[in-house]
Structures are given as C-alpha cells and as structure tokens.
Design a protein around this motif. Structure first.
Motif, short mmCIF file in Angstrom:
data_model
loop_
_atom_site.label_atom_id
_atom_site.label_comp_id
_atom_site.label_asym_id
_atom_site.label_seq_id
_atom_site.Cartn_x
_atom_site.Cartn_y
_atom_site.Cartn_z
N GLU A 38 6.02 -34.84 -26.94
CA GLU A 38 5.74 -33.19 -26.86
C GLU A 38 6.55 -32.58 -25.52
N THR A 39 6.60 -33.41 -24.42
CA THR A 39 7.36 -33.03 -23.20
C THR A 39 9.07 -32.84 -23.63
N ARG A 40 9.24 -33.84 -24.64
CA ARG A 40 10.93 -33.53 -25.11
C ARG A 40 11.21 -32.47 -26.01
N GLU A 41 10.05 -31.68 -26.60
CA GLU A 41 10.32 -30.76 -27.74
C GLU A 41 11.07 -29.60 -26.98
N PRO A 42 11.92 -28.55 -27.90
CA PRO A 42 12.71 -27.64 -27.27
C PRO A 42 11.80 -26.97 -26.55
N ALA A 43 10.51 -26.40 -27.01
CA ALA A 43 9.69 -25.31 -26.41
C ALA A 43 9.20 -25.89 -25.01
N LEU A 45 11.30 -28.10 -23.28
CA LEU A 45 12.29 -28.17 -22.38
C LEU A 45 12.86 -26.98 -21.80
N ALA A 46 12.48 -25.92 -22.59
CA ALA A 46 12.88 -24.67 -22.14
C ALA A 46 11.99 -24.14 -20.89
N LEU A 47 10.94 -24.82 -20.83
CA LEU A 47 10.15 -24.61 -19.42
C LEU A 47 10.70 -25.59 -18.31
N ASN A 48 10.75 -26.68 -18.81
CA ASN A 48 11.41 -27.67 -17.76
C ASN A 48 12.30 -28.78 -18.55
N PRO A 54 3.91 -32.34 -14.86
CA PRO A 54 3.20 -30.82 -14.82
C PRO A 54 4.63 -29.84 -14.90
N VAL A 55 4.08 -28.40 -15.13
CA VAL A 55 4.72 -27.25 -15.10
C VAL A 55 3.73 -26.29 -15.10
N ILE A 56 4.11 -25.09 -14.30
CA ILE A 56 3.24 -23.95 -14.17
C ILE A 56 3.87 -22.69 -14.53
N TRP A 64 8.25 -26.27 -11.60
CA TRP A 64 7.99 -27.56 -11.99
C TRP A 64 8.10 -28.75 -10.68
N GLU A 65 7.56 -29.81 -10.80
CA GLU A 65 7.60 -30.71 -9.45
C GLU A 65 6.25 -30.60 -9.01
N SER A 66 5.41 -31.64 -9.17
CA SER A 66 4.08 -31.49 -8.74
C SER A 66 3.72 -31.09 -7.25
N MET A 67 4.46 -31.69 -6.36
CA MET A 67 4.39 -31.24 -5.10
C MET A 67 4.84 -29.99 -4.74
#
Ligand SMILES: N[C@@H](CCC(=O)N[C@@H](CS)C(=O)NCC(=O)O)C(=O)O
Length: 206
Positions: A38-43, A45-48, A54-56, A64-67
């Motif tokens: 799912e992390t590689r789906e277009p929706a 990838l549009a976020l990250n 993670p992404v917020i 993105w980037e947890s730290m």
C-alpha cells in the motif's frame, strides 16, 4: 481537521503513535500497511514520494520521517513538557534524534531482520553478529550519557528519550545483549513501561 497518522502500528509509525499518545492528542489512525504494498500505491506516494510510513497530515501539513514528525509534534503540542524550552536542550534533542537514526538504526535493523524477521532459512547469523558489534560503541556512548542523568536531557522524559527509545525498542527482539550497558537497559525499561508505550504495543497486537 484532526491529525491523521498514516502507517500500521507494527511499522515505524509506532514512534509517532507513541508521541501522539504521550501528548494526549486526538488523531485518526490510517492503517497504511507496508507489507501489502500500500505504501507504493499512487495515493500514498502523493503523500510521501519515498513510499514509506509514517506520514502525518496535521491540518494540511504533510510531513514524513519519523524523527522529524515527533520533533514537530512535541514542539507544537508539548512545549515545556516533552519538548524542551531552552535552545540548548532543543539542540540536544535534535542531536540524539539524528544520532539514533545515523549511528543505531541501521545495524539494529540488520540484527533484527537476521534474527527475528526473515524466514529462518534466509537469516544470516554472521551479519547479525557483525551488526551487534557495530552497535557496541554507540551503546557505550548512550550508557555514558545515562550515567550522568536519568534521561537524555536531564531528569525528565522528553522527545529525545522517546525518539531514541523508539529505535532501541528493536533491541529486545533483535536479541541484543544489553547487559554490558546497564544504564541503557534500565532507561529502556522505564521508557517501555510508560502507559503510552504500552498502549502502542497493544495496538501492535491487534
Ligand atoms: N527514515 C524513515 C523510514 C521509513 C520506512 O522505511 N518505513 C517502512 C516501514 S517501517 C516503510 O514504509 N516501508 C515500506 C516501503 O518502503 O514500501 C522514517 O524514519 O520515517
């Protein structure tokens, strides 16, 4: 708009969920799973565009980037508590967060994958042992720092502790011997026993 946290709890999103729970934030958990692609789906990838969690999404800010996410959330919602007030302490929180990512995360992940995650016939015991050796100097550094104060920035638990402990949470499943680093072992146990950390482990079991 409420805070959205993307990423299943058994990913590095656990770090962000831990922070959100420490801060008592209302959030929507969007359980994007790396294991299903799912992390590689277009929706996603549009976020990250890196294809990771993670992404917020915090009121329209996509991060993105947890730290970085945790430093941002702590500063925005936990100033004076989880986030230090003094610039010098803020800089030390950055120092420990970058240190965790650059000095600890990669070898720890190598040990974890080769001792607990890969199918047994694909595990490389010597790679895991080499990774554990690589970890000894940084764990020595951490042990020294924790010999001077109970937490990384002083007496109180802060974002610096959460970020580093959330990486070192892999030490146990990776079977890293923490006996030579007693201050690390004690601090890690205290961090892991915090109610917010326990709540995230519960999410990981669901
Ligand atoms: N440096 C990133 C690493 C993020 C990362 O690699 N996340 C993994 C899950 S723990 C992921 O999304 N993997 C799925 C993929 O790469 O497709 C961070 O700390 O946020």
């Amino acid at each position: 708009m409420a805070l959205k946290i993307y990423g299943v709890a058994r990913s590095r999103a656990a770090r962000v969920l831990w922070m959100a729970k420490e801060l008592g934030l209302d959030y929507e958990h969007v359980k994007v799973d790396f294991a299903t692609g799912e992390t590689r789906e277009p929706a996603h990838l549009a976020l990250n565009p890196n294809g990771h969690v993670p992404v917020i999404d915090d009121d329209g800010l996509i991060l993105w980037e947890s730290m970085a996410i945790n430093l941002y959330l702590a500063k925005k919602y936990g100033a004076g508590r989880l986030y230090p007030g003094r610039l010098e302490d803020e800089a030390r929180a950055w120092q420990w967060s970058f240190w965790g990512m650059t000095e600890v995360e990669r070898p720890l992940l190598a040990a974890l994958m080769n001792r607990a995650v890969y199918p047994e016939d694909e595990r490389d015991a010597s790679a895991a042992d080499a990774a554990e050796k690589t970890l000894a100097p940084p764990l020595g550094v951490l042990n020294g720092a924790l010999g001077r104060s109970a937490n990384l920035l002083g007496d109180d638990f802060t974002v610096a502790d959460l970020n580093v402990a959330s990486i070192l949470g892999w030490a146990r499943p990776a079977q890293i011997d923490t006996a030579p680093f007693p201050k690390v072992a004690e601090w890690l146990k205290n961090c892991a026993e915090r109610p917010a950390a326990r709540a995230v482990r519960q999410l990981q079991r669901e």
